[in-house]
Design a protein around this motif. Structure first.
Motif, PDB file in Angstrom:
ATOM      1  N   GLU A 148       0.867  -1.486  -0.501  1.00  0.00           N
ATOM      2  CA  GLU A 148       0.355  -0.081  -0.217  1.00  0.00           C
ATOM      3  C   GLU A 148       0.724   1.141   0.040  1.00  0.00           C
ATOM      4  O   GLU A 148       0.791   2.198  -0.459  1.00  0.00           O
ATOM      5  N   GLN A 149       1.661   1.419   0.826  1.00  0.00           N
ATOM      6  CA  GLN A 149       2.431   2.193   0.706  1.00  0.00           C
ATOM      7  C   GLN A 149       3.650   3.229  -0.385  1.00  0.00           C
ATOM      8  O   GLN A 149       4.138   3.394  -0.763  1.00  0.00           O
ATOM      9  N   ALA A 150       4.426   1.899  -0.349  1.00  0.00           N
ATOM     10  CA  ALA A 150       4.997   1.755  -2.250  1.00  0.00           C
ATOM     11  C   ALA A 150       4.167   2.116  -3.279  1.00  0.00           C
ATOM     12  O   ALA A 150       4.257   3.339  -4.380  1.00  0.00           O
ATOM     13  N   LEU A 151       2.204   1.309  -3.716  1.00  0.00           N
ATOM     14  CA  LEU A 151       1.337   2.536  -4.197  1.00  0.00           C
ATOM     15  C   LEU A 151       1.506   3.443  -3.882  1.00  0.00           C
ATOM     16  O   LEU A 151       1.296   4.249  -5.264  1.00  0.00           O
ATOM     17  N   ALA A 152       1.151   4.053  -2.972  1.00  0.00           N
ATOM     18  CA  ALA A 152       0.797   5.166  -2.204  1.00  0.00           C
ATOM     19  C   ALA A 152       1.759   6.022  -2.955  1.00  0.00           C
ATOM     20  O   ALA A 152       1.665   7.510  -3.033  1.00  0.00           O
ATOM     21  N   LYS A 186      12.173   3.771 -10.042  1.00  0.00           N
ATOM     22  CA  LYS A 186      12.662   3.537  -9.074  1.00  0.00           C
ATOM     23  C   LYS A 186      11.485   2.971  -8.272  1.00  0.00           C
ATOM     24  O   LYS A 186      11.478   2.091  -7.739  1.00  0.00           O
ATOM     25  N   LEU A 187      10.220   3.916  -7.832  1.00  0.00           N
ATOM     26  CA  LEU A 187       9.457   3.453  -7.467  1.00  0.00           C
ATOM     27  C   LEU A 187       7.768   2.910  -8.143  1.00  0.00           C
ATOM     28  O   LEU A 187       7.604   1.779  -7.599  1.00  0.00           O
ATOM     29  N   GLY A 239       7.084  -3.119  -7.361  1.00  0.00           N
ATOM     30  CA  GLY A 239       6.599  -4.495  -8.220  1.00  0.00           C
ATOM     31  C   GLY A 239       7.219  -4.668  -7.016  1.00  0.00           C
ATOM     32  O   GLY A 239       7.048  -6.265  -7.259  1.00  0.00           O
ATOM     33  N   GLN A 240       8.826  -5.157  -6.442  1.00  0.00           N
ATOM     34  CA  GLN A 240       9.059  -5.805  -5.466  1.00  0.00           C
ATOM     35  C   GLN A 240       8.182  -5.922  -3.887  1.00  0.00           C
ATOM     36  O   GLN A 240       7.630  -6.657  -3.491  1.00  0.00           O
ATOM     37  N   ALA A 241       7.502  -4.947  -3.432  1.00  0.00           N
ATOM     38  CA  ALA A 241       6.308  -5.174  -2.954  1.00  0.00           C
ATOM     39  C   ALA A 241       5.571  -5.845  -3.049  1.00  0.00           C
ATOM     40  O   ALA A 241       5.027  -6.908  -2.087  1.00  0.00           O
ATOM     41  N   LEU A 242       4.308  -6.353  -4.235  1.00  0.00           N
ATOM     42  CA  LEU A 242       3.627  -6.939  -4.787  1.00  0.00           C
ATOM     43  C   LEU A 242       4.243  -7.735  -5.012  1.00  0.00           C
ATOM     44  O   LEU A 242       3.466  -9.656  -4.693  1.00  0.00           O
ATOM     45  N   GLY A 262       8.960  -8.909  -9.047  1.00  0.00           N
ATOM     46  CA  GLY A 262       9.851 -10.541  -9.734  1.00  0.00           C
ATOM     47  C   GLY A 262      10.973 -10.540 -10.128  1.00  0.00           C
ATOM     48  O   GLY A 262      11.878 -10.931  -9.960  1.00  0.00           O
ATOM     49  N   LEU A 263      10.933  -9.668 -10.694  1.00  0.00           N
ATOM     50  CA  LEU A 263      12.178  -8.925 -11.573  1.00  0.00           C
ATOM     51  C   LEU A 263      13.335  -8.198 -10.245  1.00  0.00           C
ATOM     52  O   LEU A 263      12.915  -7.314  -9.205  1.00  0.00           O
ATOM     53  N   ALA A 264      14.654  -8.723 -10.269  1.00  0.00           N
ATOM     54  CA  ALA A 264      15.615  -8.725  -9.357  1.00  0.00           C
ATOM     55  C   ALA A 264      15.994  -6.834  -9.652  1.00  0.00           C
ATOM     56  O   ALA A 264      16.238  -6.308 -10.726  1.00  0.00           O
ATOM     57  N   PRO A 265      16.068  -5.755  -8.475  1.00  0.00           N
ATOM     58  CA  PRO A 265      16.563  -4.633  -8.989  1.00  0.00           C
ATOM     59  C   PRO A 265      17.860  -4.536  -9.813  1.00  0.00           C
ATOM     60  O   PRO A 265      18.961  -5.720  -9.063  1.00  0.00           O
ATOM     61  N   ALA A 266      18.264  -3.105 -10.269  1.00  0.00           N
ATOM     62  CA  ALA A 266      19.822  -3.783 -10.663  1.00  0.00           C
ATOM     63  C   ALA A 266      21.119  -3.524 -10.439  1.00  0.00           C
ATOM     64  O   ALA A 266      20.353  -2.556  -9.037  1.00  0.00           O
TER      65      ALA A 266
END
Length: 113
Positions: free
Chosen positions: A32-36, A60-61, A66-69, A102-106
């Protein structure tokens, strides 16, 4: 002095279910926080197209959301909740966030000195 007469396996199962519920709650709040944050960014920069200078920040956001999801979906699936369509509707997850879950951050590049 009260003594719990339940079998130890039942007590353990209860504790595990409690922790699963707690983890789902934490991960749901993180999503919720990441989407907000993504929505706030988009509202603050309400242009037909994000300026090139702002694209890395927005990307980045999107990646953080995406990672939180991804973390939330994995935890739900670990508890037996396999259908993630409910999450996408309930949290109104944008398609671009869904596509990068599910994508790993660079890896960050070391600073040159």
């Amino acid at each position: 002095m009260s003594r719990d007469l339940r079998p130890p396996v039942d007590i353990l199962h209860y504790e595990i279910v409690q922790e699963q519920a707690s983890a789902l709650g934490r991960l749901g709040r993180t999503l919720e926080q990441a989407l907000a944050q993504l929505r706030e960014f988009d509202a603050a920069h309400a242009l037909p197209e994000t300026p090139a200078a702002m694209q890395p920040e927005r990307r980045k956001l999107v990646m953080e959301a995406g990672q939180a999801l991804w973390m939330f979906v994995v935890q739900r699936e670990a508890t037996g909740l396999r259908d993630s369509r409910h999450i996408m509707r309930t949290y109104d997850v944008p398609a671009e966030v869904q596509h990068c879950m599910g994508l790993a951050p660079a890896p960050s590049k070391p600073a040159s000195t």
